[in-house]
Design an enzyme around this catalytic site. Structure first.
Site, PDB file in Angstrom:
ATOM      1  N   THR A  91      16.258  90.978  87.446  1.00 41.07           N
ATOM      2  CA  THR A  91      17.009  91.973  86.669  1.00 41.07           C
ATOM      3  C   THR A  91      18.504  91.747  86.869  1.00 41.07           C
ATOM      4  O   THR A  91      19.306  92.099  86.004  1.00 41.07           O
ATOM      5  CB  THR A  91      16.624  93.410  87.079  1.00 41.07           C
ATOM      6  N   LYS A 127      13.759  82.082  95.996  1.00 40.00           N
ATOM      7  CA  LYS A 127      14.966  82.320  95.192  1.00 40.00           C
ATOM      8  C   LYS A 127      15.989  81.193  95.360  1.00 40.00           C
ATOM      9  O   LYS A 127      16.952  81.103  94.618  1.00 40.00           O
ATOM     10  CB  LYS A 127      15.582  83.670  95.544  1.00 40.00           C
ATOM     11  N   HIS A 166       4.452  93.359  90.116  1.00 46.67           N
ATOM     12  CA  HIS A 166       5.829  92.860  90.224  1.00 46.67           C
ATOM     13  C   HIS A 166       5.975  91.534  90.942  1.00 46.67           C
ATOM     14  O   HIS A 166       7.100  91.077  91.155  1.00 46.67           O
ATOM     15  CB  HIS A 166       6.715  93.879  90.942  1.00 46.67           C
ATOM     16  N   LYS A 182      22.032  91.857  84.316  1.00 45.57           N
ATOM     17  CA  LYS A 182      23.296  92.544  84.623  1.00 45.57           C
ATOM     18  C   LYS A 182      24.478  91.591  84.479  1.00 45.57           C
ATOM     19  O   LYS A 182      25.535  91.955  83.931  1.00 45.57           O
ATOM     20  CB  LYS A 182      23.257  93.130  86.043  1.00 45.57           C
ATOM     21  N   LYS A 199      21.204  88.704  95.619  1.00 44.92           N
ATOM     22  CA  LYS A 199      19.802  89.148  95.521  1.00 44.92           C
ATOM     23  C   LYS A 199      19.239  89.072  96.925  1.00 44.92           C
ATOM     24  O   LYS A 199      19.892  88.552  97.826  1.00 44.92           O
ATOM     25  CB  LYS A 199      19.012  88.248  94.565  1.00 44.92           C
ATOM     26  N   ARG A 200      18.016  89.576  97.129  1.00 49.52           N
ATOM     27  CA  ARG A 200      17.427  89.431  98.450  1.00 49.52           C
ATOM     28  C   ARG A 200      17.317  87.946  98.823  1.00 49.52           C
ATOM     29  O   ARG A 200      17.198  87.091  97.948  1.00 49.52           O
ATOM     30  CB  ARG A 200      16.034  90.074  98.482  1.00 49.52           C
TER      31      ARG A 200
HETATM   32  C1  26V Z   1       6.156  94.284  98.224  1.00 45.30           C
HETATM   33  C2  26V Z   1       5.909  94.557  99.523  1.00 45.30           C
HETATM   34  C3  26V Z   1       4.684  94.037 100.115  1.00 45.30           C
HETATM   35  C4  26V Z   1       4.325  94.739 101.353  1.00 45.30           C
HETATM   36  C5  26V Z   1       5.475  94.947 102.268  1.00 45.30           C
HETATM   37  C6  26V Z   1       6.604  95.685 101.639  1.00 45.30           C
HETATM   38  C7  26V Z   1       6.818  95.330 100.235  1.00 45.30           C
HETATM   39  C8  26V Z   1       7.954  95.784  99.636  1.00 45.30           C
HETATM   40  C9  26V Z   1       8.197  95.507  98.340  1.00 45.30           C
HETATM   41  C10 26V Z   1       7.296  94.744  97.652  1.00 45.30           C
HETATM   42  C11 26V Z   1       7.532  94.494  96.240  1.00 45.30           C
HETATM   43  C12 26V Z   1       8.136  93.215  96.050  1.00 45.30           C
HETATM   44  C13 26V Z   1       8.037  92.946  94.658  1.00 45.30           C
HETATM   45  C14 26V Z   1       9.360  92.993  93.973  1.00 45.30           C
HETATM   46  O1  26V Z   1      10.351  93.582  94.358  1.00 45.30           O
HETATM   47  N1  26V Z   1       9.327  92.325  92.879  1.00 45.30           N
HETATM   48  C15 26V Z   1      10.453  92.206  92.025  1.00 45.30           C
HETATM   49  O2  26V Z   1      10.321  93.169  91.000  1.00 45.30           O
HETATM   50  C16 26V Z   1      11.394  93.119  90.097  1.00 45.30           C
HETATM   51  C17 26V Z   1      11.210  94.265  89.142  1.00 45.30           C
HETATM   52  O3  26V Z   1      10.071  94.068  88.372  1.00 45.30           O
HETATM   53  C18 26V Z   1      11.430  91.773  89.414  1.00 45.30           C
HETATM   54  O4  26V Z   1      12.549  91.743  88.562  1.00 45.30           O
HETATM   55  C19 26V Z   1      11.547  90.646  90.432  1.00 45.30           C
HETATM   56  O5  26V Z   1      11.435  89.397  89.802  1.00 45.30           O
HETATM   57  C20 26V Z   1      10.444  90.784  91.457  1.00 45.30           C
HETATM   58  O6  26V Z   1      10.621  89.866  92.515  1.00 45.30           O
END
Ligand code: 26V
Length: 831
Positions: free
Chosen positions: A670, A568, A371, A674, A562-563
């Site tokens: 995403t 971003k 992701h 929306k 968004k975050r």
């Molecule tokens: C990664 C990590 C790394 C370690 C610490 C905690 C933590 C928490 C969450 C994440 C995942 C981040 C990746 C993420 O949210 N990616 C998003 O995924 C969406 C669904 O596929 C995508 O639409 C977004 O572009 C992407 O940023």
């Protein structure tokens, strides 16, 4: 009444849709489940009782669905393992998916209760950070609606994503105690609790056949207790399960200490055990390497694998060769990747299979979704931490790695670099386990979440793996569920659509194509416009109620929610606002369509720059909103605590959707989908799924600006990018940055925003200057905004383009995404 009639009556008592029965059930729940009567019931009691009424109508379908899966030999089950599920509220969602809205509304009306007000009482199940967690929730809805035997597995955090408030414009975090009053949608299943082991050591021994085997001994064990949430399919009687694990101490007291009279110490280990599922890590894409985090990961993964194996054995005994035919496990990013060595461990050490058998089964079972390409988000665990916590798993990883690298070196003899890149272990001052490498090696499928993102994985991030296993890699462009993101959040638009093309779009979003024939229909477009206005008024009321800011529903609602992350580029948006502000200060008659800029974003609590950007936007808002020379034309609103429920109010009210990440950085996005589905026009870069949205809606119906991913990369590699030079040459940019760097927005504190200025022009903390290339894209961004202003004055043209967006984004339904997963990766069909 004969006994058959009476049985029917009893059976219907809790499932009937008769108004009087619903009313009676509601009053019974108030009275019998909560011990309240109608008069002294609080809003919470009412919400809870109605939820139980709905739950009663779910339970039977739930049992029937699970029985059907169990009885059918052909059932192949999908398991979606995710450390986050960002569900939001369920009351209204469940009512809609059961198709009982009218019946419930009637009954509630007769009791003088507003369903809408009740629905607002429900706390969000905020068990996720952002995109990844919300995607998991959309997928569950689509899996159930498509009738696929699916299970979500995750963690039941006691505290979800923090609640955000602003104090003097600075973000403050408050705990999200979402379970404090109980939660009507979960059912605790103590009988399905399992033990999860930690620490200890691996002990070799000879089995009865004289083979060398290992057992994991002297462990510290924790109980994993599942809480099940029903996932209701739309109008198909299917109810799947989201199983969330909660950690519990095996003993309430440590008896050794207790006997010694050390009462407090005796309960310490209980606290430690139960802290595992206490709180969601609020980092979005920033890896910190904390021990509690890896414990969370292993805890939910081990419990889930044990549960999957138990269910398999109940149906097929120990014929494990069948396992990959009957089960597939999708890993939502690397967070659940320990499932790979955990399945190996159980097959080897507990089921006593050979290495070859176990590995064959394992690599046919797992599929991995990536992701993010942000390097700081890639999970790596220090080997010594790993070894202390999971000694047996480390042995298994060494064995997987050495067999794998052995094969690799046959392909690439003497190519040390390849070996170094491909290895599960990263050598260096601290040796680390790379979870992405493990995930690729242990899976039969690796996918990205948009076309561009998958290409970047294949050609850059995981190139060496792609060279060995090109057939493993595939794309699955993300999607969103139209049940929540249109039907539920935008009833006015839903009704308008259904009135003209029928309601099949609810389960087949491509049906929206039929709206194209209204693209030149004045009356339709007028109604379409009025719907948007109503939604804007709804949001304006919310803003007035919560922030005491009056916004003009006739102005353009320009939204970025968004975050908060530097890539971003909320800061680019802020720069454009300052640009307009300076224009208006210069010439109060400068002709622009009034605009309301709306933000919503949480920053990770430890992410300093992100928090500073929030403060900057709040400071800009304060200056602009209180400046009577501009505030008829410009308003800036930062809505605190952006979450799923707020998204449901904000998105339907947007005219402009800001999707402005540095090209190559946003894996998919995403939110972009929306907004388009709710009739906003996108201003965006050629990044993630924006590219595919452009292909669908047509380039004349979207505002694309900025460098492409390739141009970004080339400019970076050339080392010719010099933001300071741009600053010197470009007066507009210079004025904006100088204003940020002055005390203008900071009430005299001229140092406050200097890190932003420094980071753009010179880089801070060893980072590149303007890492995310805001200055490179600013001019083309500003130009596109001017086009937006021009187009908005032509109401008919604007509405036509907005309608064509709605009509053409059918492919971004998560139903389409899930069908692709089901056909290409999972090989499952509906039962
Ligand atoms: C990664 C990590 C790394 C370690 C610490 C905690 C933590 C928490 C969450 C994440 C995942 C981040 C990746 C993420 O949210 N990616 C998003 O995924 C969406 C669904 O596929 C995508 O639409 C977004 O572009 C992407 O940023």
């Amino acid at each position: 009444m004969d006994s058959m009639q009476s049985n029917n009556l009893i059976n219907n008592l809790r499932t009937s849709l008769d108004t009087n029965v619903i009313k009676q059930n509601y009053l019974d729940h108030l009275n019998l489940s909560l011990g309240k009567d109608f008069k002294n019931s609080t809003p919470w009691d009412k919400f809870y009782s109605l939820s139980l009424v709905i739950r009663d109508r779910i339970i039977k379908k739930w049992h029937e669905t699970q029985q059907k899966y169990y009885k059918n030999d052909k059932t192949k089950r999908v398991h979606y393992l995710s450390i986050e599920f960002l569900i939001g509220r369920l009351l209204y969602n469940n009512i809609l998916n059961l198709q009982i809205e009218d019946e419930i509304k009637n009954a509630m009306n007769e009791l003088n209760i507003s369903l809408e007000e009740l629905a607002e009482i429900e706390p969000d199940a905020g068990l996720g950070n952002g995109g990844l967690g919300r995607l998991a929730a959309c997928f569950l809805d689509s899996i159930a609606t498509l009738g696929i035997p699916g299970y979500g597995y995750g963690l039941r955090y006691e505290y979800g994503i923090f609640k955000q408030i602003f104090e003097d414009g600075f973000q403050k975090e408050l705990p999200d105690d979402w379970l404090k009053n109980g939660y009507p949608w979960e059912i605790e299943r103590k009988d399905r609790a399992v033990k999860v082991k930690f620490y200890g050591r691996s002990e070799p021994y000879k089995d009865n056949n004289g083979h060398l085997r290992f057992r994991w001994v002297d462990t510290y064990d924790i109980l994993a207790v599942p809480y099940d949430i029903p996932i209701v399919g739309y109008g198909n009687n299917v109810v799947n399960t989201l199983r969330l694990w909660s950690s519990k101490s095996i003993n309430d007291f440590d008896f050794d200490n207790f006997q010694k009279g050390n009462y407090i110490k005796a309960s310490e280990s209980k606290i430690i055990s139960e802290s595992i599922s206490k709180v969601l890590y609020p980092n979005d894409a920033f890896y910190a390497g904390r021990e509690l985090r890896i414990k969370q990961e292993y805890f939910f993964v081990s419990a889930s694998i044990q549960d999957i194996i138990r269910r398999f054995k109940a149906q097929f005994g120990t014929n494990f060769k069948l396992f990959p035919e009957k089960n597939v496990i999708q890993l939502n990013d690397t967070h659940p990747a320990l499932a790979i060595p955990e399945l190996m461990r159980i097959l080897l050490d507990e089921e006593l299979l050979s290495w070859e058998e176990a590995w064959e089964i394992t690599k046919k079972t797992f599929a991995y979704t990536n992701h993010t390409v942000m390097p700081e988000a890639l999970e790596k665990w220090e080997v010594h931490l790993f070894e202390k916590l999971l000694p047996r798993h480390l042995e298994i990883l060494y064995e997987i790695n050495s067999r794998f690298l052995n094969n690799v070196s046959k392909f690439y003899p003497n190519d040390i670099n390849k070996i170094r890149n491909l290895s599960i272990f990263e050598e260096g001052s601290v040796k680390q386990v790379r979870m992405a490498n493990l995930s690729i090696i242990g899976s039969f499928s690796v996918n990205g979440v948009s076309k561009l993102h998958t290409e970047i994985l294949k050609n850059k991030v995981f190139k060496d793996f792609y060279d060995i296993w090109p057939e493993k890699f595939n794309n699955k462009t993300n999607g969103i569920t139209q049940r929540r993101w249109l039907l539920q959040c935008n009833p006015e638009l839903s009704n308008l659509i259904t009135k003209h093309i029928g309601n099949k779009w609810i389960i087949d979003l491509d049906e929206l194509k039929k709206l194209e024939k209204y693209a030149d229909d004045k009356e339709f477009l007028n109604n379409f416009h009025n719907v948007k206005q109503k939604n804007k008024i709804r949001l304006s009321n919310y803003i007035y109620k919560t922030l005491n800011i009056k916004v003009d529903p006739e102005s353009i609602f320009d939204v970025q929610v968004k975050r908060l992350h530097e890539y971003k580029r909320q800061l680019l948006n802020a720069m454009h606002i300052i640009y307009l502000y300076l224009k208006l200060k210069d010439d109060p008659n400068y002709d622009i369509v009034p605009r309301t800029f709306i933000f919503g974003a949480k920053a990770a609590p430890g992410y300093k720059m992100a928090k500073l950007i929030i403060k900057l936007i709040n400071s800009i808002a304060e200056v602009i909103n209180n400046d009577t020379t501009v505030n008829k034309k410009l308003k800036v609103v930062f809505i605190p605590n952006y979450n799923v429920s707020l998204a449901e109010i904000i998105i339907p009210a947007a005219n402009v959707s800001e999707q402005i990440s540095t090209a190559g950085k946003e894996a998919s996005g995403t939110g972009n989908m929306k907004f388009a589905l709710n009739g906003a026009l996108t201003i965006g870069t050629l990044d993630g799924a924006n590219i595919e949205i452009k292909e669908c809606v047509g380039e004349e119906n979207i505002f694309i600006f900025g460098l492409t991913a390739e141009q970004v990369q080339r400019l970076k590699e050339s080392r010719l990018y010099n933001p300071y030079e741009i600053y010197l040459k470009n007066e507009t940019i210079r004025k904006i940055l100088d204003l940020i760097n002055s005390d203008y927005f900071s009430k005299g504190n001229s140092e406050l925003f200097s890190d932003i200025f420094q980071s753009l022009l010179f880089g801070i903390n060893g980072g590149y200057p303007d890492e995310y290339m805001l200055l490179a894209d600013f001019d083309s961004y500003k130009t596109k905004h001017k086009e937006i202003d021009k187009l908005y004055r032509q109401t008919f043209k604007w509405n036509k383009k907005a309608l064509l967006n709605v009509a053409r984004v059918g492919m971004f339904s998560s139903d389409r995404t899930i069908k692709e997963y089901a056909e290409d990766i999972w090989k499952v069909e509906k039962i």
